[in-house]
Design a protein around this motif. Sequence first.
Motif, mmCIF file in Angstrom:
data_model
loop_
_atom_site.group_PDB
_atom_site.id
_atom_site.type_symbol
_atom_site.label_atom_id
_atom_site.label_comp_id
_atom_site.label_asym_id
_atom_site.label_seq_id
_atom_site.Cartn_x
_atom_site.Cartn_y
_atom_site.Cartn_z
ATOM 1 N N VAL A 89 0.859 -1.189 0.000
ATOM 2 C CA VAL A 89 0.000 0.000 0.000
ATOM 3 C C VAL A 89 0.895 1.239 0.000
ATOM 4 O O VAL A 89 1.762 1.386 0.868
ATOM 5 C CB VAL A 89 -0.929 0.013 1.231
ATOM 6 C CG1 VAL A 89 -1.728 1.311 1.267
ATOM 7 C CG2 VAL A 89 -1.865 -1.188 1.204
ATOM 8 N N LEU A 90 0.686 2.124 -0.975
ATOM 9 C CA LEU A 90 1.547 3.292 -1.140
ATOM 10 C C LEU A 90 1.035 4.473 -0.328
ATOM 11 O O LEU A 90 -0.172 4.685 -0.200
ATOM 12 C CB LEU A 90 1.625 3.685 -2.618
ATOM 13 C CG LEU A 90 2.377 2.705 -3.527
ATOM 14 C CD1 LEU A 90 2.173 3.083 -4.987
ATOM 15 C CD2 LEU A 90 3.864 2.697 -3.185
ATOM 16 N N SER A 91 1.969 5.245 0.204
ATOM 17 C CA SER A 91 1.668 6.493 0.900
ATOM 18 C C SER A 91 2.394 7.624 0.193
ATOM 19 O O SER A 91 3.422 7.413 -0.472
ATOM 20 C CB SER A 91 2.122 6.418 2.363
ATOM 21 O OG SER A 91 1.478 5.372 3.051
ATOM 22 N N ASP A 92 1.878 8.819 0.346
ATOM 23 C CA ASP A 92 2.491 9.994 -0.254
ATOM 24 C C ASP A 92 3.950 10.094 0.187
ATOM 25 O O ASP A 92 4.259 10.037 1.376
ATOM 26 C CB ASP A 92 1.722 11.247 0.167
ATOM 27 C CG ASP A 92 2.244 12.493 -0.527
ATOM 28 O OD1 ASP A 92 2.578 12.412 -1.710
ATOM 29 O OD2 ASP A 92 2.328 13.554 0.139
ATOM 30 N N GLY A 93 4.858 10.218 -0.773
ATOM 31 C CA GLY A 93 6.271 10.342 -0.452
ATOM 32 C C GLY A 93 7.043 9.047 -0.512
ATOM 33 O O GLY A 93 8.267 9.052 -0.358
ATOM 34 N N ALA A 189 10.320 21.438 4.011
ATOM 35 C CA ALA A 189 11.398 20.521 4.381
ATOM 36 C C ALA A 189 11.910 19.878 3.103
ATOM 37 O O ALA A 189 11.147 19.212 2.388
ATOM 38 C CB ALA A 189 10.907 19.463 5.352
ATOM 39 N N ILE A 190 13.173 20.092 2.792
ATOM 40 C CA ILE A 190 13.806 19.545 1.597
ATOM 41 C C ILE A 190 14.683 18.377 2.018
ATOM 42 O O ILE A 190 15.430 18.477 2.997
ATOM 43 C CB ILE A 190 14.689 20.602 0.893
ATOM 44 C CG1 ILE A 190 13.972 21.956 0.804
ATOM 45 C CG2 ILE A 190 15.144 20.109 -0.462
ATOM 46 C CD1 ILE A 190 12.761 21.963 -0.066
ATOM 47 N N ILE A 200 11.214 18.076 -2.425
ATOM 48 C CA ILE A 200 10.405 18.635 -1.343
ATOM 49 C C ILE A 200 9.657 17.503 -0.664
ATOM 50 O O ILE A 200 8.849 16.821 -1.295
ATOM 51 C CB ILE A 200 9.414 19.676 -1.899
ATOM 52 C CG1 ILE A 200 10.162 20.799 -2.627
ATOM 53 C CG2 ILE A 200 8.559 20.248 -0.773
ATOM 54 C CD1 ILE A 200 9.264 21.724 -3.425
ATOM 55 N N LEU A 201 9.924 17.302 0.623
ATOM 56 C CA LEU A 201 9.234 16.246 1.365
ATOM 57 C C LEU A 201 7.881 16.759 1.851
ATOM 58 O O LEU A 201 6.855 16.105 1.673
ATOM 59 C CB LEU A 201 10.089 15.775 2.538
ATOM 60 C CG LEU A 201 9.491 14.668 3.393
ATOM 61 C CD1 LEU A 201 9.256 13.414 2.556
ATOM 62 C CD2 LEU A 201 10.392 14.343 4.582
ATOM 63 N N HIS A 202 7.870 17.940 2.484
ATOM 64 C CA HIS A 202 6.628 18.547 2.969
ATOM 65 C C HIS A 202 6.743 20.055 2.868
ATOM 66 O O HIS A 202 7.836 20.620 2.953
ATOM 67 C CB HIS A 202 6.343 18.156 4.426
ATOM 68 C CG HIS A 202 5.948 16.729 4.600
ATOM 69 N ND1 HIS A 202 4.773 16.215 4.095
ATOM 70 C CD2 HIS A 202 6.582 15.695 5.202
ATOM 71 C CE1 HIS A 202 4.704 14.930 4.379
ATOM 72 N NE2 HIS A 202 5.782 14.589 5.048
ATOM 73 N N SER A 203 5.607 20.711 2.698
ATOM 74 C CA SER A 203 5.562 22.175 2.715
ATOM 75 C C SER A 203 4.224 22.614 3.280
ATOM 76 O O SER A 203 3.251 21.855 3.275
ATOM 77 C CB SER A 203 5.752 22.743 1.298
ATOM 78 O OG SER A 203 4.640 22.392 0.474
#
Length: 637
Positions: A89-93, A189-190, A200-203
């Motif tokens: 099961v895939l998750s964002d990132g 967060a890069i 970019i991991l999160h923004s």
Amino acid sequence: MIAPAPNWQPEDKSARLIAIAGPLRGEALPLREWGVKVGRDPSNDICLADPALSHSHCAIDAKDGVWHVRDRESSNGTFVNGTQVTDHVLSDGDRIALGESVFLFAHGTPEQNAPALVERPGEIVARLPTGDTRYLADEPPPAGSRAERDLQALLHISATINSIRTEDDLCRKLLDLIRAAVPAEQAAAIVLGSDGGNRILHSCQAPGSPPQSISDTVVRQAIEERVSVLGRDLGGADAVHGAAAPSASRQSVLCAPMLARGRALGALYLSTIRKDAFDAEHLQLLTAIANVSAVAVDNVRQLASLEGERERLQAALERGHGIVGRSAAMERIYDIVAKVARSDDTTVLVTGETGTGKELVARAIHSNSGRAKRPFVAVNCAALSEALLETELFGHERGAFTGAVAQKKGKVELADGGTMFLDEVGELAPALQAKLLRALQQREFERVGGTRPVRVDVRVISATNRQLPADVAAGRFRSDLFHRLNVVQIDVPALRDRREDIPELANYFVGRFALKATRPIRGIAPDALKCLTSYDWPGNVRELENTIERAIVLGSSDYVLREDLPDALLESTRVRLPERPRFHELVREAKSRAIVDAFREAGRSYADAARLLGLHPNYLHRLIRNLDLKSALERDT
């Protein structure tokens, strides 16, 4: 390149693959819910000309809004975040690795609302080495000062993020805390990718503010030079990956690298279109936050790695591993092992050809039983003479024979409370068969030269490659001992009877021996794998293991190639491949002609033919067998 199917119509525009390594690097590939196939064959939706990929390697699809990546029994496997998967099961990132390619799975953040990494030159007005922030100094800031308030914010951030156990949650919470302490409209967060590029991991944005592009130039400068930077008047430019920047507004930015244990993990990036919103004090604070958060990020990554390894080892234990294989025959063995392990006393007879892994099955039963914390003691019954084997099994008393200067405990006694594994039990001499039978029935025995019985609580698992029923009928093995040992029988199939397990086994050995050889081996080339799966493996898994070890030691490529395999294997498989259509066949024909000519010249004498060829007679016989020449030589007059 991408070869879309004629009916390619993405249904969920927020789900996409972003190629961060490999031939498609920099491309964003939309996903359709009913399935996207990936592989080497041009019929796939995403076609990659990579020899490490299978023709149909994996599929990515969604069911009820949940995205999965499913390996299609590929040769070299599908990996998510470094772990090989079959259905995940895939998750964002999540990072999906297929051969040379690495894709970032993006879902849940519409593309138009995400910031972009762009090349943006601008004026750098302040630089601060990461170790020079005042918050790492021993002297406390003055009471009531802005520095004291920033220090309190730093301590709060540190205490909060150090209690978070996943990288995603940590970065989300960290960005929220940073925006509460620094007047930024956007925080990001890069992270540094495995290919050396930034992503970019999160923004997050302040309410009502649009996403702002992120200067990849500034991020690279901060990470490569290991300094925090304050920049102003950063203008717009073309995006690194070809997309236009969402905002071309002039920006003020803060960027601080995250460094842990001498390694760069990424960077924290803040931006605003308000001129002069950031100053040197903000640069000091963000640098300190980056130092603290780098340690926290490194810790959660280490924890995730350890948790993944623990889960892998636990799954291996529950399934009875070291055993590798997912064929129907092996699944039946796993089921029997699981059931037998629940009974701590039942004797088990493991049968099968040499090299099939009978001892692994015995160890799996022991490891999953209630005796797992007690000894597992193995004895090869064919390795010792009758007299030595008796003392090895049952021990001896002092003075029992010349040289017995002290009492010695035997293997059966040492296994008390645990499991006794008798390998090649069919080789036991008749006298030892009787003594073993009594030990099994009475749970006691006498040491050699002793008169006092020794009681033991031992489970016995035995193994043989012989046909014991035939030995019983011929009088070579006691029928009562056979029935006592054969309460549950597990027959381990030969490797040629479970060829579908060969790719998994071969890749397992590649990983193991590449680690020992400290060489980066990326997998097995398709033509080499075809040879491995075509071979009959008379030595079974042990022969495959030795073949892979030899290929790793002698090879020089990133892959195990056909040329790295033994000649005997190549000659016996007779595989013709379009990549090299005639080479091995020509070599085979040349060897055959040389042997036939030498045989004729030597007057049909094998020894003289071997001398003429400069070969050892045993090797000549092996060549004749592998080349299937015996009948031709016998006909040749």
